[in-house]
Design an enzyme around this catalytic site. Sequence first.
Site, PDB file in Angstrom:
ATOM      1  N   SER A 182       0.847  -1.186   0.000  1.00  0.00           N
ATOM      2  CA  SER A 182       0.000   0.000   0.000  1.00  0.00           C
ATOM      3  C   SER A 182       0.891   1.248   0.000  1.00  0.00           C
ATOM      4  O   SER A 182       1.716   1.407  -0.889  1.00  0.00           O
ATOM      5  CB  SER A 182      -0.952  -0.036   1.199  1.00  0.00           C
ATOM      6  N   GLU A 226      -8.792  -5.863  -3.460  1.00  0.00           N
ATOM      7  CA  GLU A 226      -8.253  -4.620  -2.928  1.00  0.00           C
ATOM      8  C   GLU A 226      -9.241  -3.903  -1.998  1.00  0.00           C
ATOM      9  O   GLU A 226      -9.638  -4.444  -0.992  1.00  0.00           O
ATOM     10  CB  GLU A 226      -7.784  -3.714  -4.069  1.00  0.00           C
ATOM     11  N   HIS A 246      -7.594  -5.724   0.455  1.00  0.00           N
ATOM     12  CA  HIS A 246      -6.365  -4.960   0.645  1.00  0.00           C
ATOM     13  C   HIS A 246      -5.781  -5.317   2.020  1.00  0.00           C
ATOM     14  O   HIS A 246      -6.453  -5.166   3.031  1.00  0.00           O
ATOM     15  CB  HIS A 246      -6.692  -3.470   0.575  1.00  0.00           C
TER      16      HIS A 246
END
Length: 521
Positions: free
Chosen positions: A210, A338, A435
């Site tokens: 990230s 995600e 995610h």
Amino acid sequence: MMTKFRTDMPVVHTNAGQVKGFENHGVHTFLGLAYGADTSGRGRFMPPRPAAPWTGVRLAYCHGDIAPQAPRRPSSPDDSAFMEDALLNGLQAGTQSEDCLRLNIWTPGLDTARRPVLVWLHGGHYSLGSGHDLAAYEGSNLARRGDVVVVSLNHRLNVLGHLNLSGFGDEFGSSANVGMLDIVLALQWVRDNIAAFGGDPDCVTIFGQSGGGGKVTTLMAMPAAKGLFHRAIVQSNCALRQMDVATSLSLTAAVLDELGMPQAGASQLQEVPYAQLSRAELAAVARLSPPSNPARRNRRIRWEPVVDGNVLPRHGGWPDAPAISASVPMLVGTTLNEFTHAIGQPDLEQLSFEQVAADFALSFGSSAAAVLTTFRDRYPADRPFDIMSRAYSATIRQCAVEHAQSKAALGAAPAWLYWFCWQTPLLDGRPRAYHNAELPFVFNNVERCSHGTGGGQEAVRLGEIVADAWIAFARHGNPEHPGLPAWPCVTPDGAQTMILDAPSRFETNPDHDERMVAGAA
């Protein structure tokens, strides 16, 4: 009788002084080591300085302070809180202070073995997090399995790491990027000291997820970082571009306005209490940010490095890969779902295709119908929310593909693509491959993070396979190993992808049409 936990450890000599850690199940652990000096007061907004030397032996038993940051949103009493506990165990654990330049080390031996070194850069998009706030980041299992040295670190974030005060004098010329310069200082510390911890300073891999993946991408374009790392892993990075100077200066002006100090000097800002500075920067970011668009997450205004022509001469991954790191092999990828999952929002599972179409119209504009048709044709058995999740996540995967292709186009070091598609069975599968989902697998912490993975034989085995790929890449610059199918590298116009799942499989270009229609919208 040999104990599993020991504190009767040998002293290790660093270039600033002696330190002593502990051993846990055969892994030597050092927590909270100072790699830089206090950044408060006159050190605020200034380039980092090495830690001052000390006398005697410092105990490295506890994590150091973390960078000052705003509180994250409080958990609600639903499954989002459950999943938050799965990964964010000890969220923001530790005291916040501007004396936060600290790192942690896990090593199998304090010897001369010269093991590969993996330096972890945490997520939080330059504003939140630390090197130890997620349970998945604990490095002992990865170090033990791969006979490697694992390092994690804290550095300055948000307004303290990226406020552009270049107009306040030459001494503040790099203020927009001091958070990244902190990481460079940590890598210099690794270069100068890691051999004493059994590591090889000539075999250093930087890896991050990230915002941490964005930090890896940025370091690959920074002259000050050249030669300090030899491999790079980018996980779920959403942006190949960094902030431009004009935007950063408008953000600075907005912060000063929110402080009610539009004519303030830099020395005055060094004295403002962080709590006051934080309220101002949060209001400034909110004021300047456009409405959220799930298909365009990388276009929001948030704190991040600035292409200032000096510390950062160019974007990290756009319009092409930086030549300065051409010789560095790269592994890059994303998760299947995600940011578009149903954690905390079970009603999303009941969406109709009419509702998805209306949502796509807001996000994809005139291309909405083409996006919906393309994904429905490719995945006819998927429910409406699955189609929505795939489409929005495709725009993020497209960034990874473009990143790998531009790296391959340099014709120097190779790039490899992965796609983490394993979906947790917990909470009726609503989280999907969300995610952060790959983090416990990368660090071989599947059982440690069983609230998120569910544990069990399938997840544990996949964790070993994924960790072995990261270990192989750190050791050889190539992620292939016997537990996976053959894994060719990416070509300049290809999307050769290892799909990490149970079982894992390789596909040459598994989602070309979907990425093209969603990415072009």
